[in-house]
Scaffold this motif. Structure first.
Motif, short mmCIF file in Angstrom:
data_model
loop_
_atom_site.label_atom_id
_atom_site.label_comp_id
_atom_site.label_asym_id
_atom_site.label_seq_id
_atom_site.Cartn_x
_atom_site.Cartn_y
_atom_site.Cartn_z
N ASP A 81 48.82 46.51 39.58
CA ASP A 81 50.23 46.59 39.19
C ASP A 81 50.70 45.25 38.60
OD1 ASP A 81 50.09 45.19 41.53
OD2 ASP A 81 51.60 46.37 42.60
N LEU A 82 49.87 44.67 37.74
CA LEU A 82 50.17 43.36 37.16
C LEU A 82 50.24 43.42 35.64
CD1 LEU A 82 47.65 41.11 39.15
CD2 LEU A 82 49.99 41.70 39.80
N LEU A 83 51.05 42.54 35.08
CA LEU A 83 50.97 42.22 33.66
C LEU A 83 50.23 40.90 33.57
CD1 LEU A 83 54.56 43.08 32.34
CD2 LEU A 83 52.46 44.42 32.08
N LEU A 84 49.04 40.93 33.00
CA LEU A 84 48.16 39.77 33.00
C LEU A 84 48.27 38.99 31.69
CD1 LEU A 84 45.10 41.53 34.56
CD2 LEU A 84 46.38 39.70 35.65
N PRO A 85 48.15 37.66 31.75
CA PRO A 85 48.15 36.85 30.53
C PRO A 85 46.89 37.10 29.71
CG PRO A 85 48.68 35.53 32.47
CD PRO A 85 48.16 36.84 32.97
N ASN A 86 46.96 36.80 28.44
CA ASN A 86 45.80 36.94 27.56
C ASN A 86 44.68 36.00 28.01
OD1 ASN A 86 46.84 38.92 25.87
ND2 ASN A 86 47.87 37.42 24.58
N ASN A 87 43.44 36.48 27.92
CA ASN A 87 42.25 35.68 28.24
C ASN A 87 42.27 35.14 29.67
OD1 ASN A 87 41.52 36.03 25.50
ND2 ASN A 87 42.71 34.23 24.92
N PHE A 88 42.82 35.91 30.60
CA PHE A 88 43.03 35.40 31.94
C PHE A 88 41.72 35.03 32.64
CE2 PHE A 88 42.26 39.89 32.67
CZ PHE A 88 41.59 39.93 33.87
N ALA A 89 40.67 35.84 32.50
CA ALA A 89 39.41 35.54 33.20
C ALA A 89 38.74 34.30 32.62
CB ALA A 89 38.48 36.74 33.12
N GLU A 90 38.68 34.23 31.31
CA GLU A 90 38.09 33.06 30.66
C GLU A 90 38.82 31.79 31.07
OE1 GLU A 90 37.49 31.29 26.10
OE2 GLU A 90 38.37 33.28 26.42
N ARG A 91 40.12 31.83 31.11
CA ARG A 91 40.92 30.64 31.42
C ARG A 91 40.79 30.24 32.89
NH1 ARG A 91 46.59 32.43 29.13
NH2 ARG A 91 47.27 30.36 29.81
N LEU A 92 40.74 31.21 33.79
CA LEU A 92 40.57 30.87 35.21
C LEU A 92 39.22 30.21 35.47
CD1 LEU A 92 42.02 33.73 37.46
CD2 LEU A 92 42.64 31.32 37.47
N VAL A 93 38.18 30.73 34.84
CA VAL A 93 36.85 30.13 35.02
C VAL A 93 36.84 28.71 34.48
CG1 VAL A 93 34.44 30.26 34.28
CG2 VAL A 93 35.60 32.32 35.07
N LYS A 94 37.49 28.46 33.36
CA LYS A 94 37.54 27.11 32.79
C LYS A 94 38.25 26.14 33.73
CE LYS A 94 37.11 28.21 27.87
NZ LYS A 94 37.77 28.23 26.54
N VAL A 95 39.29 26.62 34.40
CA VAL A 95 39.97 25.78 35.40
C VAL A 95 39.03 25.49 36.55
CG1 VAL A 95 41.83 25.73 37.12
CG2 VAL A 95 42.29 26.55 34.79
N ALA A 96 38.35 26.51 37.05
CA ALA A 96 37.45 26.34 38.19
C ALA A 96 36.33 25.35 37.89
CB ALA A 96 36.84 27.69 38.59
N GLU A 97 35.88 25.32 36.65
CA GLU A 97 34.79 24.42 36.29
C GLU A 97 35.22 22.96 36.17
OE1 GLU A 97 33.25 26.33 32.79
OE2 GLU A 97 31.87 27.59 33.96
N GLN A 98 36.51 22.72 36.29
CA GLN A 98 37.01 21.35 36.18
C GLN A 98 37.46 20.78 37.52
OE1 GLN A 98 39.57 20.59 32.61
NE2 GLN A 98 39.24 22.76 32.24
#
Length: 228
Positions: A81-98
């Motif tokens: 039941d969410l409205l998700l931002p564009n490229n959400f998975a790619e962006r979360l992984v990039k944050v995690a890698e930093q």
């Protein structure tokens, strides 16, 4: 209404994953409205979509089963039941890698709360132990997740860490995120929120009176704060 919403969410979510090698695992919790059959048909159009179900509603324990089936380094759990931002998975992984994810159990995408605030900042930010700019957002880190519980709507974790803590506690319908936060605290793992300009919008806030009573009883049963 609900079935149509699920259909729309499936297409929208896949289109918003981003440029990342992802597998999409969907759990149907014993629906009786034709959703499971629709999901099977839907998955035939995608090589990376797998559908699972059960003969009874097992609540949030379903995520444990999906985590065991997954093969990736990271898992991202999202509500339907969410409205998700564009490229959400790619962006979360990039944050995690930093950041040092050996210490962080979850990185949750911040979401809109009430009165113009967000989940992470609704009580201010003084309770966070570390606040750092990262990519196009701010990462709020708490060394003790008990003080500010995990937000489970859209969150990333290392798959092995999620399974090591036992995943979601069995038998908990509401209060799962608070229960996980207590486990994380005991294991000295951190909780983080990432807040870019485009945060998650939660659509499931229209509880009627009877549902709210049921939900509050469940939260009280597991000593979880009521206002979640």
């Amino acid at each position: 209404g609900e079935v149509r919403k699920i259909h729309i969410d499936c297409y929208a979510t896949i289109g918003q994953i981003g440029n990342i090698d992802a597998e999409i695992l969907i759990w149907d919790n014993c629906s009786n409205d034709g959703t499971f059959d629709w999901l099977i048909e839907f998955s035939r159009s995608y090589d990376n979509v797998s559908i699972f179900n059960s003969d009874k509603n097992i609540g949030m324990e379903a995520i444990n089963n999906l985590a065991e089936q997954a093969s990736g380094e990271y898992i991202i759990k999202i509500d339907d039941d969410l409205l998700l931002p564009n490229n959400f998975a790619e962006r979360l992984v990039k944050v995690a890698e930093q950041v040092d994810t050996s210490k962080i159990l979850f990185i949750s995408w911040d979401m809109i709360w009430k009165s113009g605030t967000t989940f992470a900042t609704r009580s201010g930010t003084s309770h966070f132990d570390k606040i750092i700019p990262i990519n196009d957002g701010i990462l709020y880190i708490s060394y003790d997740p008990k003080r500010f519980m995990v937000n489970g709507a859209c969150r990333l974790s290392r798959r092995n860490k999620f399974l090591e803590i036992g995943g979601h506690p069995k038998g908990v319908i509401y209060g799962v995120d608070y229960s996980i936060a207590k486990v994380a605290s005991k294991r000295k793992l951190w909780n983080a929120f990432w807040a870019p300009p485009d945060i998650v919008v939660h659509l499931g806030n229209n509880d009627d009176k009877n549902y709210r009573i049921f939900k509050d009883k469940q939260l009280a049963k597991h000593s979880c704060p009521r206002d979640v």
